[in-house]
Design a protein around this motif. Structure first.
Motif, PDB file in Angstrom:
ATOM      1  N   GLN A   1     -11.134   8.914  -3.299  1.00 53.46           N
ATOM      2  CA  GLN A   1     -12.583   9.050  -3.263  1.00 53.46           C
ATOM      3  C   GLN A   1     -13.243   7.780  -2.717  1.00 53.46           C
ATOM      4  O   GLN A   1     -12.711   6.688  -2.844  1.00 53.46           O
ATOM      5  CB  GLN A   1     -13.121   9.348  -4.662  1.00 53.46           C
ATOM      6  CG  GLN A   1     -12.796  10.741  -5.177  1.00 53.46           C
ATOM      7  CD  GLN A   1     -13.652  11.102  -6.372  1.00 53.46           C
ATOM      8  OE1 GLN A   1     -13.938  10.262  -7.222  1.00 53.46           O
ATOM      9  NE2 GLN A   1     -14.073  12.351  -6.436  1.00 53.46           N
ATOM     10  N   ILE A   2     -14.409   7.969  -2.121  1.00 50.55           N
ATOM     11  CA  ILE A   2     -15.176   6.844  -1.614  1.00 50.55           C
ATOM     12  C   ILE A   2     -16.644   7.053  -1.964  1.00 50.55           C
ATOM     13  O   ILE A   2     -17.146   8.184  -1.944  1.00 50.55           O
ATOM     14  CB  ILE A   2     -14.991   6.658  -0.091  1.00 50.55           C
ATOM     15  CG1 ILE A   2     -15.692   5.377   0.384  1.00 50.55           C
ATOM     16  CG2 ILE A   2     -15.486   7.880   0.680  1.00 50.55           C
ATOM     17  CD1 ILE A   2     -15.301   4.949   1.782  1.00 50.55           C
ATOM     18  N   GLY A   3     -17.325   5.972  -2.318  1.00 46.76           N
ATOM     19  CA  GLY A   3     -18.721   6.088  -2.715  1.00 46.76           C
ATOM     20  C   GLY A   3     -19.531   4.883  -2.273  1.00 46.76           C
ATOM     21  O   GLY A   3     -18.991   3.856  -1.855  1.00 46.76           O
ATOM     22  N   LEU A   4     -20.846   5.025  -2.369  1.00 48.58           N
ATOM     23  CA  LEU A   4     -21.776   3.943  -2.076  1.00 48.58           C
ATOM     24  C   LEU A   4     -22.456   3.521  -3.373  1.00 48.58           C
ATOM     25  O   LEU A   4     -22.861   4.373  -4.168  1.00 48.58           O
ATOM     26  CB  LEU A   4     -22.829   4.395  -1.055  1.00 48.58           C
ATOM     27  CG  LEU A   4     -22.341   4.591   0.384  1.00 48.58           C
ATOM     28  CD1 LEU A   4     -23.456   5.195   1.228  1.00 48.58           C
ATOM     29  CD2 LEU A   4     -21.883   3.273   0.986  1.00 48.58           C
ATOM     30  N   ARG A   5     -22.585   2.221  -3.571  1.00 50.51           N
ATOM     31  CA  ARG A   5     -23.207   1.678  -4.781  1.00 50.51           C
ATOM     32  C   ARG A   5     -24.513   0.980  -4.420  1.00 50.51           C
ATOM     33  O   ARG A   5     -24.554   0.141  -3.524  1.00 50.51           O
ATOM     34  CB  ARG A   5     -22.272   0.697  -5.466  1.00 50.51           C
ATOM     35  CG  ARG A   5     -22.904  -0.050  -6.644  1.00 50.51           C
ATOM     36  CD  ARG A   5     -21.924  -1.048  -7.221  1.00 50.51           C
ATOM     37  NE  ARG A   5     -20.834  -0.384  -7.903  1.00 50.51           N
ATOM     38  CZ  ARG A   5     -19.618  -0.917  -8.078  1.00 50.51           C
ATOM     39  NH1 ARG A   5     -19.345  -2.112  -7.570  1.00 50.51           N
ATOM     40  NH2 ARG A   5     -18.680  -0.255  -8.727  1.00 50.51           N
ATOM     41  N   ASP A   6     -25.578   1.342  -5.117  1.00 51.88           N
ATOM     42  CA  ASP A   6     -26.887   0.736  -4.879  1.00 51.88           C
ATOM     43  C   ASP A   6     -26.957  -0.627  -5.547  1.00 51.88           C
ATOM     44  O   ASP A   6     -26.899  -0.740  -6.769  1.00 51.88           O
ATOM     45  CB  ASP A   6     -27.986   1.654  -5.424  1.00 51.88           C
ATOM     46  CG  ASP A   6     -29.372   1.045  -5.261  1.00 51.88           C
ATOM     47  OD1 ASP A   6     -29.584   0.357  -4.244  1.00 51.88           O
ATOM     48  OD2 ASP A   6     -30.219   1.268  -6.137  1.00 51.88           O
ATOM     49  N   THR A   7     -27.107  -1.662  -4.736  1.00 50.60           N
ATOM     50  CA  THR A   7     -27.296  -3.014  -5.272  1.00 50.60           C
ATOM     51  C   THR A   7     -28.646  -3.591  -4.863  1.00 50.60           C
ATOM     52  O   THR A   7     -28.935  -4.746  -5.167  1.00 50.60           O
ATOM     53  CB  THR A   7     -26.174  -3.959  -4.797  1.00 50.60           C
ATOM     54  OG1 THR A   7     -26.083  -3.920  -3.366  1.00 50.60           O
ATOM     55  CG2 THR A   7     -24.834  -3.561  -5.396  1.00 50.60           C
ATOM     56  N   ASP A   8     -29.447  -2.796  -4.151  1.00 49.54           N
ATOM     57  CA  ASP A   8     -30.780  -3.246  -3.758  1.00 49.54           C
ATOM     58  C   ASP A   8     -31.769  -3.023  -4.895  1.00 49.54           C
ATOM     59  O   ASP A   8     -31.625  -2.084  -5.682  1.00 49.54           O
ATOM     60  CB  ASP A   8     -31.268  -2.502  -2.516  1.00 49.54           C
ATOM     61  CG  ASP A   8     -30.831  -3.188  -1.230  1.00 49.54           C
ATOM     62  OD1 ASP A   8     -30.940  -4.429  -1.165  1.00 49.54           O
ATOM     63  OD2 ASP A   8     -30.377  -2.497  -0.310  1.00 49.54           O
ATOM     64  N   HIS A   9     -32.786  -3.859  -4.934  1.00 46.51           N
ATOM     65  CA  HIS A   9     -33.825  -3.751  -5.964  1.00 46.51           C
ATOM     66  C   HIS A   9     -35.190  -3.453  -5.347  1.00 46.51           C
ATOM     67  O   HIS A   9     -36.219  -3.747  -5.955  1.00 46.51           O
ATOM     68  CB  HIS A   9     -33.891  -5.043  -6.779  1.00 46.51           C
ATOM     69  CG  HIS A   9     -32.660  -5.315  -7.586  1.00 46.51           C
ATOM     70  ND1 HIS A   9     -32.491  -4.843  -8.875  1.00 46.51           N
ATOM     71  CD2 HIS A   9     -31.524  -5.990  -7.276  1.00 46.51           C
ATOM     72  CE1 HIS A   9     -31.304  -5.237  -9.333  1.00 46.51           C
ATOM     73  NE2 HIS A   9     -30.708  -5.927  -8.381  1.00 46.51           N
ATOM     74  N   THR A  10     -35.192  -2.865  -4.159  1.00 41.76           N
ATOM     75  CA  THR A  10     -36.447  -2.501  -3.507  1.00 41.76           C
ATOM     76  C   THR A  10     -36.672  -0.999  -3.602  1.00 41.76           C
ATOM     77  O   THR A  10     -35.745  -0.239  -3.876  1.00 41.76           O
ATOM     78  CB  THR A  10     -36.438  -2.899  -2.017  1.00 41.76           C
ATOM     79  OG1 THR A  10     -35.441  -2.129  -1.335  1.00 41.76           O
ATOM     80  CG2 THR A  10     -36.152  -4.377  -1.858  1.00 41.76           C
TER      81      THR A  10
END
Length: 252
Positions: free
Chosen positions: A202-211
């Motif tokens: 599996q592959i995923g994207l992780r949100d690390t932005d705070h905007t």
């Protein structure tokens, strides 16, 4: 379908993210008057945020603007190659890679608006199938507040493809790309597609932005990742991502 739209301006400015910390907003202007903007936060210590913000803005408004003005807005791959050469890869430092990522995303958003199609469709084409599963990442050190727990439960009822995890973790059979890690949209999409083609897990994207920018959600849908990892649905910089998922679901 138009093949050419000239980029007429590229502008970077300082904004504040959801934490009240310095962040970057980039606008790209097309010859037809379309303006697309993207905002990104900085993954750096508070002591260096102001300095890094100013360095990125200067880079965007001088070197990158000079490089992209007059280029074809709709040539995403070509523009991303220019940005990657300017950045020099991940080893070049956070200023150049941060600037390249923000501009690459802003180019894509302007192009999708200029063509009158959703961002996820511009990035992923007609093969886009649906939204990925959602992982809600909770801090390890404490339980979420009761109101947060209620909101998480409501979301899970509405969107069944949701799991809740404590702390950021990555299994041996999966790969997670954080929003602050990729240099350009094209490179991120290619890396995801290569991983999926090789069947590595599996592959995923992780949100690390705070905007309050939901670009990551459109990118996740376009790339067909298995999951997108978000912070709990509280605070505006987080809920905007959940709202974007709801809108895309409605479209699809």
């Amino acid at each position: 379908m138009f093949k050419y739209r000239q980029i007429t301006d590229v502008l970077g400015r300082r904004i504040l993210d959801g934490r009240g910390m310095p962040a970057i907003e980039v606008e790209v202007l097309s010859e037809d008057g379309e303006v697309g903007s993207v905002s990104v936060s900085l993954e750096v210590s508070e002591a260096h945020m102001e300095e890094m913000t100013e360095e990125i803005i200067l880079l965007v408004n001088t070197t990158i603007a000079d490089m992209l003005i007059g280029e074809n807005l709709l040539a995403q791959n070509h523009l991303d190659q220019l940005l990657e050469r300017m950045a020099g890869g991940m080893e070049a430092g956070r200023v150049r890679t941060g600037a390249a990522r923000a501009v690459s995303c802003a180019v894509a958003r302007t192009a999708s608006g200029s063509l009158g199609i959703p961002l996820y469709q511009y990035l992923g084409g007609i093969q886009v199938q649906g939204c990925p599963a959602v992982r809600i990442c909770l801090p390890q050190e404490k339980e979420p507040e009761p109101r947060c727990q209620i909101l998480i439960q409501k979301w899970r009822v509405q969107y069944s493809q949701t799991s809740v995890i404590c702390g950021m973790r990555e299994q041996d059979t999966e790969k997670i790309i954080e929003s602050s890690q990729f240099v350009t949209v094209t490179r991120c999409l290619n890396e995801i597609r290569s991983w999926k083609k090789d069947g590595k897990g599996q592959i995923g994207l992780r949100d690390t932005d705070h905007t309050t920018d939901a670009f990551l959600v459109d990118l996740a849908v376009a790339a067909g990742v298995d999951f997108v990892e978000l912070r709990p649905p509280v605070r505006g910089e987080n809920t905007v991502k959940y709202t974007r998922i709801m809108r895309i679901q409605e479209h699809l």
